[in-house]
Design a protein around this motif. Structure first.
Motif, PDB file in Angstrom:
ATOM      1  N   ALA A 292       0.974  -1.110   0.129  1.00  0.00           N
ATOM      2  CA  ALA A 292       0.145  -0.026   0.138  1.00  0.00           C
ATOM      3  C   ALA A 292       0.935   1.314   0.086  1.00  0.00           C
ATOM      4  CB  ALA A 292      -0.943   0.087   0.976  1.00  0.00           C
ATOM      5  N   PRO A 293       0.315   2.240  -0.348  1.00  0.00           N
ATOM      6  CA  PRO A 293       1.059   3.718  -0.375  1.00  0.00           C
ATOM      7  C   PRO A 293       1.429   3.979   1.099  1.00  0.00           C
ATOM      8  CG  PRO A 293      -0.652   3.772  -1.699  1.00  0.00           C
ATOM      9  CD  PRO A 293      -1.182   2.548  -1.087  1.00  0.00           C
ATOM     10  N   ILE A 294       2.775   4.677   1.192  1.00  0.00           N
ATOM     11  CA  ILE A 294       2.911   5.020   2.424  1.00  0.00           C
ATOM     12  C   ILE A 294       3.600   6.364   2.286  1.00  0.00           C
ATOM     13  CG2 ILE A 294       5.192   4.557   4.183  1.00  0.00           C
ATOM     14  CD1 ILE A 294       4.867   1.554   3.348  1.00  0.00           C
ATOM     15  N   PRO A 295       3.402   7.320   3.230  1.00  0.00           N
ATOM     16  CA  PRO A 295       3.702   8.661   3.121  1.00  0.00           C
ATOM     17  C   PRO A 295       5.276   8.888   3.050  1.00  0.00           C
ATOM     18  CG  PRO A 295       2.164   8.463   4.846  1.00  0.00           C
ATOM     19  CD  PRO A 295       2.788   6.851   4.302  1.00  0.00           C
ATOM     20  N   GLU A 296       5.609   9.983   2.051  1.00  0.00           N
ATOM     21  CA  GLU A 296       7.209  10.085   1.716  1.00  0.00           C
ATOM     22  C   GLU A 296       7.504  11.043   2.636  1.00  0.00           C
ATOM     23  OE1 GLU A 296      10.379   9.216  -0.272  1.00  0.00           O
ATOM     24  OE2 GLU A 296       8.584   8.182  -0.672  1.00  0.00           O
ATOM     25  N   GLN A 297       7.416  10.970   4.034  1.00  0.00           N
ATOM     26  CA  GLN A 297       7.701  11.734   4.971  1.00  0.00           C
ATOM     27  C   GLN A 297       8.464  11.115   6.219  1.00  0.00           C
ATOM     28  OE1 GLN A 297       3.855  13.497   5.372  1.00  0.00           O
ATOM     29  NE2 GLN A 297       3.531  12.507   7.450  1.00  0.00           N
ATOM     30  N   GLY A 298       9.203  11.873   6.992  1.00  0.00           N
ATOM     31  CA  GLY A 298       9.937  11.070   8.103  1.00  0.00           C
ATOM     32  C   GLY A 298      10.540   9.931   7.771  1.00  0.00           C
ATOM     33  N   LEU A 299      10.230   8.943   8.572  1.00  0.00           N
ATOM     34  CA  LEU A 299      10.824   7.662   8.370  1.00  0.00           C
ATOM     35  C   LEU A 299       9.976   7.039   7.091  1.00  0.00           C
ATOM     36  CD1 LEU A 299      11.008   5.818  11.927  1.00  0.00           C
ATOM     37  CD2 LEU A 299      12.832   6.388  10.266  1.00  0.00           C
ATOM     38  N   GLY A 300       8.978   7.383   6.655  1.00  0.00           N
ATOM     39  CA  GLY A 300       8.394   6.928   5.461  1.00  0.00           C
ATOM     40  C   GLY A 300       9.277   7.274   4.435  1.00  0.00           C
ATOM     41  N   ALA A 301       9.912   7.976   4.254  1.00  0.00           N
ATOM     42  CA  ALA A 301      11.198   8.385   3.132  1.00  0.00           C
ATOM     43  C   ALA A 301      12.140   6.947   3.275  1.00  0.00           C
ATOM     44  CB  ALA A 301      11.781   9.342   3.283  1.00  0.00           C
ATOM     45  N   ALA A 302      12.493   6.663   4.428  1.00  0.00           N
ATOM     46  CA  ALA A 302      13.425   5.623   4.428  1.00  0.00           C
ATOM     47  C   ALA A 302      12.660   4.139   4.108  1.00  0.00           C
ATOM     48  CB  ALA A 302      13.928   5.567   5.791  1.00  0.00           C
ATOM     49  N   ILE A 303      11.508   4.072   4.399  1.00  0.00           N
ATOM     50  CA  ILE A 303      10.730   3.041   4.123  1.00  0.00           C
ATOM     51  C   ILE A 303      10.481   2.775   2.721  1.00  0.00           C
ATOM     52  CG2 ILE A 303       8.443   1.550   4.377  1.00  0.00           C
ATOM     53  CD1 ILE A 303       8.373   2.909   7.222  1.00  0.00           C
ATOM     54  N   ASN A 304      10.258   3.723   1.975  1.00  0.00           N
ATOM     55  CA  ASN A 304       9.790   3.810   0.382  1.00  0.00           C
ATOM     56  C   ASN A 304      11.256   3.505  -0.215  1.00  0.00           C
ATOM     57  OD1 ASN A 304       7.181   4.188   0.242  1.00  0.00           O
ATOM     58  ND2 ASN A 304       7.455   6.227   0.974  1.00  0.00           N
ATOM     59  N   ASP A 305      12.149   4.318   0.491  1.00  0.00           N
ATOM     60  CA  ASP A 305      13.714   4.075  -0.231  1.00  0.00           C
ATOM     61  C   ASP A 305      14.019   2.339  -0.235  1.00  0.00           C
ATOM     62  OD1 ASP A 305      16.611   5.089  -0.772  1.00  0.00           O
ATOM     63  OD2 ASP A 305      16.831   3.317   0.436  1.00  0.00           O
ATOM     64  N   ARG A 306      13.790   1.626   0.837  1.00  0.00           N
ATOM     65  CA  ARG A 306      14.067   0.336   1.032  1.00  0.00           C
ATOM     66  C   ARG A 306      13.243  -0.475  -0.025  1.00  0.00           C
ATOM     67  NH1 ARG A 306      19.185  -1.163   2.125  1.00  0.00           N
ATOM     68  NH2 ARG A 306      19.275  -3.247   2.604  1.00  0.00           N
ATOM     69  N   LEU A 307      11.836  -0.061  -0.141  1.00  0.00           N
ATOM     70  CA  LEU A 307      11.160  -0.637  -0.765  1.00  0.00           C
ATOM     71  C   LEU A 307      11.111  -0.519  -2.317  1.00  0.00           C
ATOM     72  CD1 LEU A 307       7.589  -0.347   0.929  1.00  0.00           C
ATOM     73  CD2 LEU A 307       8.730  -2.270   0.781  1.00  0.00           C
ATOM     74  N   ARG A 308      11.785   0.439  -2.841  1.00  0.00           N
ATOM     75  CA  ARG A 308      12.109   0.877  -4.035  1.00  0.00           C
ATOM     76  C   ARG A 308      13.514  -0.087  -4.400  1.00  0.00           C
ATOM     77  NH1 ARG A 308      10.273   6.278  -3.019  1.00  0.00           N
ATOM     78  NH2 ARG A 308      12.326   6.782  -2.320  1.00  0.00           N
ATOM     79  N   ARG A 309      14.223  -0.093  -3.603  1.00  0.00           N
ATOM     80  CA  ARG A 309      15.600  -1.179  -3.677  1.00  0.00           C
ATOM     81  C   ARG A 309      15.151  -2.543  -3.853  1.00  0.00           C
ATOM     82  NH1 ARG A 309      20.337   1.818  -3.141  1.00  0.00           N
ATOM     83  NH2 ARG A 309      20.170   3.846  -2.002  1.00  0.00           N
ATOM     84  N   ALA A 310      14.191  -2.967  -3.163  1.00  0.00           N
ATOM     85  CA  ALA A 310      13.615  -4.226  -3.112  1.00  0.00           C
ATOM     86  C   ALA A 310      13.072  -4.626  -4.466  1.00  0.00           C
ATOM     87  CB  ALA A 310      12.752  -4.656  -1.863  1.00  0.00           C
ATOM     88  N   ALA A 311      12.047  -3.652  -4.792  1.00  0.00           N
ATOM     89  CA  ALA A 311      11.261  -3.908  -6.057  1.00  0.00           C
ATOM     90  C   ALA A 311      11.981  -3.544  -7.374  1.00  0.00           C
ATOM     91  CB  ALA A 311      10.291  -2.986  -6.007  1.00  0.00           C
ATOM     92  N   ALA A 312      13.275  -3.278  -7.262  1.00  0.00           N
ATOM     93  CA  ALA A 312      13.931  -2.826  -8.529  1.00  0.00           C
ATOM     94  C   ALA A 312      14.173  -3.979  -9.454  1.00  0.00           C
ATOM     95  CB  ALA A 312      15.423  -2.368  -8.139  1.00  0.00           C
ATOM     96  N   PRO A 313      14.369  -3.865 -10.626  1.00  0.00           N
ATOM     97  CA  PRO A 313      14.651  -4.966 -11.710  1.00  0.00           C
ATOM     98  C   PRO A 313      15.928  -5.863 -11.200  1.00  0.00           C
ATOM     99  CG  PRO A 313      13.914  -2.959 -12.767  1.00  0.00           C
ATOM    100  CD  PRO A 313      14.205  -2.803 -11.416  1.00  0.00           C
TER     101      PRO A 313
END
Length: 315
Positions: A292-313
């Motif tokens: 699900a979408p996670i806010p890109e603020q505070g720790l949300g930025a770090a969570i999304n950063d790691r998720l993007r890496r995990a989802a990378a091709p």
């Protein structure tokens, strides 16, 4: 919060230990630099490290222990690691070792990896605190992410890259006598490898081992130890981000209940603490994963950063 400045006497050590047991973060002196410590077994406490530092992604954290004997409860010590432990611990050396499955370390500490960076510091105040606390402390440098590492309590509390007001306390034991971070040694394909230069020269480590070290700069995906980059944990399943669930997927929720909820209440600290455990739990279902979408603020930025890496091709 008001950041307390504690003295490294019995009362200060006791107060710092109580704060750590309560899940707070405390800046502590080591011989290398001041570290921002939290209980390595408490995912919420570890998430507060990232929150205080504004760390952009969930990099592995070094865990500090009171003695080499405690290492056996957390990681597997092979013969070369034992040689280095005898030669340089306590001291400015971190060893990246296989994590024991029953170690009880929060997955946020290792960033989901099956290895862990361990160090036995030499600083008397750090050692006294570790004995009083009675457990492992995760502790990266006690400064805002990307800023100069602190070598005094004044640096920790400074307006320029410091953490005043973001952490519970700093244990002030004066300046650090080494002043650069620890040397990190890991093993790649069974060969001792320099993952980060630091307070102990590579030549001294090579002399202790009786063989040269491999140099490893890593790749640009994600770090397996502080100060270097290599591949990281990602699920076997395909991963969709900022997504609504589709039939046949395992859906990781945020801000609502469910069997794969990062936080039912939308608490980003709780979500950070649960992230890697939830990815593993979802991956075990053997289906594609959506998040699900996670806010890109505070720790949300770090969570999304790691998720993007995990989802990378992946190749």
């Amino acid at each position: 919060m008001q950041t307390l400045r504690l003295t490294p006497d019995a009362d200060g050590i006791s107060r710092a230990s109580a704060l750590l047991r309560a899940g707070q973060t405390v800046a502590i002196p080591t011989e290398t630099v001041y570290g921002l410590a939290a209980d390595a077994r408490n995912g919420d406490a570890v998430a507060r490290i990232y929150q205080a530092k504004g760390r952009p992604s969930f990099n592995p954290l070094i865990v500090h222990l009171p003695d080499a004997e405690t290492v056996a409860t957390i990681a597997e010590m092979h013969p070369q690691a034992q040689v280095l432990a005898r030669a340089f611990w306590p001291g400015a050396l971190t060893l990246v070792l296989p994590l024991r499955p029953d170690a009880g370390i929060a997955s946020l500490v290792t960033a989901g990896l099956d290895t862990i960076g361990l160090r036995v510091p030499a600083h008397p105040a750090a050692r006294a605190l570790l004995r009083d606390f009675g457990g492992p402390l995760a502790a990266p440098s006690a400064n805002a992410s990307g800023r100069i590492s602190p070598t005094s309590a004044d640096h920790v509390l400074s307006d320029d890259g410091g953490l005043n007001g973001r952490i519970a306390a700093v244990l002030d034991a004066g300046p650090c006598n080494v002043g650069v971070e620890s040397t990190i040694i890991g093993w790649i394909d069974g060969r001792a490898t320099l993952l980060r230069p630091g307070g102990i020269p590579a030549e001294a480590i090579e002399a202790a081992l009786g063989r040269p070290l491999i140099r490893h700069d890593g790749d640009p995906v994600a770090p397996s130890a502080p100060g270097q980059l290599t591949s990281h944990y990602a699920p076997n399943a395909a991963l969709r981000l900022n997504a609504q669930p589709r039939p046949g997927e395992t859906h990781i929720t945020f801000g609502r209940p469910g069997p794969f909820s990062l936080s039912e209440t939308g608490d980003l600290t709780q979500a950070a603490a649960r992230l890697f455990d939830m990815l593993r739990k979802a991956d075990a279902q053997g289906r594609p994963i959506s998040v699900a979408p996670i806010p890109e603020q505070g720790l949300g930025a770090a969570i999304n950063d790691r998720l993007r890496r995990a989802a990378a091709p992946r190749d």
